[in-house]
Design an enzyme around this catalytic site. Structure first.
Site, PDB file in Angstrom:
ATOM      1  CB  CYS A   1      -3.289 101.433  43.082  1.00  0.00           C
ATOM      2  SG  CYS A   1      -4.122 100.865  44.530  1.00  0.00           S
TER       3      CYS A   1
ATOM      4  CB  SER B   1     -16.183 102.788  42.632  1.00  0.00           C
ATOM      5  OG  SER B   1     -16.297 102.194  41.368  1.00  0.00           O
TER       6      SER B   1
ATOM      7  CD  GLU C   1      -5.309 107.776  38.667  1.00  0.00           C
ATOM      8  OE1 GLU C   1      -6.224 107.017  38.988  1.00  0.00           O
ATOM      9  OE2 GLU C   1      -4.141 107.384  38.463  1.00  0.00           O
TER      10      GLU C   1
ATOM     11  CB  CYS D   1      -6.415 107.752  46.241  1.00  0.00           C
ATOM     12  SG  CYS D   1      -5.526 106.273  46.716  1.00  0.00           S
TER      13      CYS D   1
ATOM     14  CG  HIS E   1     -10.909 109.941  40.028  1.00  0.00           C
ATOM     15  ND1 HIS E   1     -10.592 108.626  40.160  1.00  0.00           N
ATOM     16  CD2 HIS E   1     -12.196 109.986  39.612  1.00  0.00           C
ATOM     17  CE1 HIS E   1     -11.648 107.896  39.838  1.00  0.00           C
ATOM     18  NE2 HIS E   1     -12.642 108.692  39.520  1.00  0.00           N
TER      19      HIS E   1
ATOM     20  CB  CYS F   1      -9.642 100.269  46.669  1.00  0.00           C
ATOM     21  SG  CYS F   1     -10.002 101.938  46.138  1.00  0.00           S
TER      22      CYS F   1
ATOM     23  CB  SER G   1     -16.516 101.940  37.359  1.00  0.00           C
ATOM     24  OG  SER G   1     -15.333 101.373  37.862  1.00  0.00           O
TER      25      SER G   1
END
Ligand code: F3S
Length: 719
Positions: free
Chosen positions: A190, A266, A126, A96, A74, A12, A218
């Site tokens: 997001c 990722s 995060e 991000c 994160h 992303c 992940s």
């Protein structure tokens, strides 16, 4: 076997940005110790490649005494950054922008006194970082069920982990509404995640088997696999091509087997490519029983947009069609700047906002700069009024690189270009545009349609309007009547839109309006003979003066004013001549309906003299109810001229002396209203009663007195 690859598989924006920053740092700081605080992304293969380029991973700041620490996408709690700076480490913050936005929102809610709730996974870094921006007071929940157990609070503020599903977030919001008096929430999910998840869901619903590629640790890849399973596909979460098992694709189906491939945010492109290659090998070698060799070219689509690329066959469209998502080499990285050209419009994400400029990540080596005067600010606006960190915006590339190596961008020009494109399309298709009136100028008004538009005074309304200032700040719906981009000229008409709406409304009203209906309206104009009342979208009916009240009205302005909102009865609809007659008085109850209950013969009431005539005077008791005072009832004495005694407008006390409900006649008297009341009757005497003379009491009872009188009569008779 048909193989379909999701378009949004792989890195992303936030992950790519973090990796770019890591490489840029490694490039600039050769020889310096560089480490990411925790793995930069949840993909062991990528982490290994970074390590090979001199970027280590540390799990705690204690492991670093010097050099550069890179904060991953994160983000981290603010205390971590402070500690790193205290230790003298250089900090490269690759948080991000979307996560940073969630942190800012959580902090704002906390500062404003809300009990912050984060929808997400408490163990995820995060979420821990966002929570730290609430001074660790936030409650973290995973589901609507947990939301319904959150302690009740006066005010609750909610944000989401960026990788949450919109459905779960919406369900949590609904549950939290019942736990507080006031709820405020920010949708911090997001869009990259939502889009990737939507596409995966769509793809999974059309294939037999889904391969979801990404680190087993992940969270976003795990969630992606869950979504695919929920959509009905047999789903395998794999980290590399080596985990693929041929038996997963044995086809006992009555149709060609279809396999979809997607990947978490990722997952680098090379890992996805390896999986695709492995699948093609399986296909080519025909290892699988029942595997069809013919590979269709078209993509599976459900909504007219390509959902995925068909990667079956000899060629590999991933390389041909998609922007590189792989970790760039140093050369590739240095070349990335040249992909921007002066004059083009590109998308970027706002990463920093201050008073004089805004920094935007446009996916290039360095961030682009929008100077304040290129933001398109209105009077009294500051940069933070128009953009926030994390916003995705369109920018116009003014200069690819200035002397300091930064990219110069303009939001104003990008907005203007987009505005012209919008206006040209609206002009071509005759579409309505909406815009705010900004200024009164000679001959008309200026409106903001992304560029400056002009509305001539004659095009402002259906009728001529004297005071144009009244429209400043209002939003107009208009059509474009002239457009010339070269001359920077847009002329618009509101009148056209109003005329069209009026004609439509008129047809609608005349087809539905019926006599006897009560409708609401606004008094638009008053004339000597009545008032014109707007009963919707400018369609007017006439309210004649005789229909304004039950009593006589001298002038319509005595009863109504322009702008009054009233209810009227439709008394006539002439569809041919398009005329509507209205009545105000008929919309009210008739005052004679219950006259006998309000007035009775003998009642004394106040009234106002309305007319004086030869034979007496008319007195109004209420609207629509007048009685006559005959000349003989005006005064105790003889009256030759009624006007000698009363005059119009005079308030008088009258007595009701007759009432004829059928004939609607009331007889009144001023003379009798003045009569004095009869003296009160004497109180009855109590027995035994004494007989009194004018000289006073004799002390005799009535029996004594009768006896005396009787004896006297007898005496007279004997004599
Ligand atoms: Fe990626 Fe940032 Fe979204 S890291 S998934 S773009 S929140």
């Amino acid at each position: 076997m048909k193989i379909l690859l999701a378009e949004r598989a792989g890195f992303c924006f936030g992950v790519k940005r973090a990796i770019d920053l890591a490489f840029e740092t490694a490039n600039k700081q050769r020889g310096t110790k560089i480490a990411t605080l925790g793995p930069l992304i949840h993909n062991p293969q990528t982490v290994q490649r970074l390590r090979e380029d001199g970027i280590d991973v540390v799990n705690s700041l204690d492991e670093l005494s010097e050099g550069v620490v890179i904060i991953r996408s994160h983000g981290v709690p603010p205390a971590t950054i402070e500690e790193a700076e205290r230790k003298g480490l250089a900090v490269v913050d690759a948080t991000c922008p979307f996560v940073r936005r969630a942190m800012r929102w959580a902090n704002e809610l906390y500062q404003d006194g809300y009990q912050v709730v984060i929808v997400g996974d408490e163990a995820h870094p995060e979420v821990a970082a966002v929570k730290a921006y609430t001074n660790d007071t936030a409650v973290v929940i995973r589901s609507a069920d947990e939301a319904s157990k959150v302690p009740e609070s006066d005010r609750i503020g909610v944000v989401a982990q960026t990788t949450q599903s919109s459905e779960n977030f919406a369900a949590c919001i609904e549950a939290l509404r019942k736990r507080c008096r006031e709820l405020k929430f920010f949708d911090s999910i997001c869009t990259a995640t939502a889009e990737r998840q939507d596409e995966a869901r769509r793809l999974a619903s059309q294939v037999d088997v889904m391969l979801v590629v990404g680190g087993h640790n992940s969270a976003n890849t795990t969630r992606l696999a869950e979504i695919c399973r929920e959509a009905g596909a047999r789903t395998y979460h794999i980290e590399t091509k080596d985990e693929i098992k041929p038996e997963w694709f044995s086809n006992g189906l009555d149709h060609e087997l279809t396999v979809g491939i997607t990947a978490g945010a990722s997952t680098p492109k090379w890992l996805i490519e390896e999986v695709v290659e492995r699948m093609n090998e399986l296909n080519e070698k025909n290892e699988l029983q029942g595997m069809a060799a013919d590979v269709q070219e078209e993509n599976l689509v459900t909504d007219g947009t390509p959902a995925a690329a068909d990667v079956g066959g000899d060629t590999n469209p991933v390389q041909e069609n998609e922007e590189s998502l792989d970790i760039p080499t140093m050369e590739e990285y240095s070349e990335s700047l040249s992909t921007l050209s002066q004059g083009e419009i590109v998308k970027g994400v706002v990463v920093q906002v201050d008073d004089e400029e805004v920094l935007v990540d446009v996916g290039a080596k360095s961030e682009g700069r929008i100077p304040r005067n290129e933001l398109g600010l209105k009077a009294n606006q500051s940069p933070s009024d128009v953009v926030s960190v994390g916003d995705e915006i369109d920018v116009y590339v003014l200069r690819v690189e200035d002397n300091e190596g930064t990219i110069l961008l303009s939001k104003r020009r990008a907005d203007q270009q987009k505005a012209w494109e919008r206006l040209e399309k609206a002009y071509e298709n005759g579409e309505i545009v909406e815009a705010e009136v900004t200024e009164r100028v000679r001959g008309g008004l200026l409106v903001d349609v992304g560029v400056r538009g002009f509305v001539p005074a004659s095009q402002v309304d259906r009728n001529y309007v004297e005071n144009l200032e009244q429209y400043i700040g209002q939003t107009f719906r208009m059509k474009i009547i002239e457009l010339d981009r070269q001359k920077n000229n847009v002329v618009l008409s509101r009148r056209l839109v109003l005329e069209e709406e009026f004609e439509k409304a008129k047809a609608e009203i005349f087809s539905t309006l019926e006599e006897g209906q009560i409708v609401k309206g606004i008094v638009r104009r008053i004339t000597d003979f009545g008032a014109f009342v707007d009963i919707g979208h400018g369609v007017e009916g006439l309210l004649h003066v005789s229909e304004m009240a039950y009593s006589r009205v001298e002038h319509p302005s005595d009863v109504l004013s322009e702008g009054d909102e009233i209810e009227v009865k439709v008394i006539r609809v002439d569809k041919d001549r398009e005329r509507i007659s209205l009545s105000l008085k008929q919309a009210l109850p008739n005052p004679w309906d219950n006259i006998g209950e309000k007035y009775r013969v003998g009642d004394k009431v106040k009234g106002v003299v309305t007319r004086v005539v030869d034979f007496g005077a008319f007195v109004k008791l209420e609207d629509g109810v007048e009685g006559l005072v005959h000349i003989s009832q005006l005064a105790d004495h003889h009256v030759a001229n009624a006007s000698d005694v009363v005059s119009p407008g005079q308030e008088v006390l009258v007595k009701v002396i007759s009432l004829d409900e059928e004939q609607k006649r009331i007889g009144l008297s001023i003379r009798q209203a003045k009569e004095k009341p009869a003296p009160p009757k004497p109180e009855p005497k109590e027995t035994p009663e004494t007989y009194s003379t004018s000289e006073g009491s004799t002390g005799l009872t009535l029996a004594d007195r009768l006896d005396i009188d009787l004896q006297a009569v007898l005496r007279e008779k004997n004599d």
